[in-house]
Design an enzyme around this catalytic site. Sequence first.
Site, mmCIF file in Angstrom:
data_model
loop_
_atom_site.group_PDB
_atom_site.id
_atom_site.type_symbol
_atom_site.label_atom_id
_atom_site.label_comp_id
_atom_site.label_asym_id
_atom_site.label_seq_id
_atom_site.Cartn_x
_atom_site.Cartn_y
_atom_site.Cartn_z
ATOM 1 C CB CYS A 111 -0.977 -0.040 1.168
ATOM 2 S SG CYS A 111 -2.311 1.181 1.042
ATOM 3 C CG HIS A 131 -3.796 -3.682 2.994
ATOM 4 N ND1 HIS A 131 -2.829 -3.204 3.857
ATOM 5 C CD2 HIS A 131 -4.355 -2.595 2.411
ATOM 6 C CE1 HIS A 131 -2.811 -1.882 3.804
ATOM 7 N NE2 HIS A 131 -3.728 -1.483 2.934
ATOM 8 C CD GLU A 178 -1.713 -6.321 5.270
ATOM 9 O OE1 GLU A 178 -2.132 -5.188 5.566
ATOM 10 O OE2 GLU A 178 -1.173 -6.585 4.168
#
Length: 240
Positions: free
Chosen positions: A109, A208, A210
């Site tokens: 990001c 993202h 994660e």
Amino acid sequence: MLSRPRIGITPDINDLDAPETEYVMRRNYADAVLTAGGLPFILPYTDDVGIYLADVDGLLITGGRFDIDPSLYGQTARQSHVTKPVRTAFEKALIEGALERSIPVLGICNGMQLLAVCLGGQLVQDILSDVEGAFEHKPGQSAALPHHEIDISSNRIGIAAGRYPVNSNHHQAVLPSDAYKEIAVASDGVIEAIEAVDSTFTVGVQWHPEYGIGELDGLVWRRFVSAAHKYHLNKPMLGR
């Protein structure tokens, strides 16, 4: 893997001027590194980034709810946005040092945007204002949910070309540059992933991973940690 490569992770900071200043980072960044086979280390801010770069095998530049100062990429700010000069200076020094040492880098990001700037690129300061026909890339929903799809083109990091759902959440974007290759775009043309043209693994993703919302995210982490493992094995040969 015989040993886990060390992955340095940059944290955010809540308030530099408060006595209760805290480093902050979402747990899922570290969990994703662990799951992929890496050993995560949080990197407190310092002016001497060399002490970290001597020991890490990979560098993870995390996301954040702030903008990169336009002066860093040769533009004048057209709107008032939050910046974090101390964090940005720290991460910029880390990225530049990692590039010099060929340490694998993954920028997520805001981290992708700073990576692009360090490579010599520029940014779109506000997508809806500056990109004709763009859709809203900063939705009012959880990042645990997919937001839109991206098309991934051929790349050197081993992710199959195709269409994937992602959970992007950003109002700025990376502009095209000869310093990196665009490896993913959204349907409105906004760049969603880049890789440096002259490194084994210097990658930025605008979404993202994660959060692990799909198969693409696991691939990103495994490719990153695998590159860090190879770097770790080659350290003695490179005189490190």
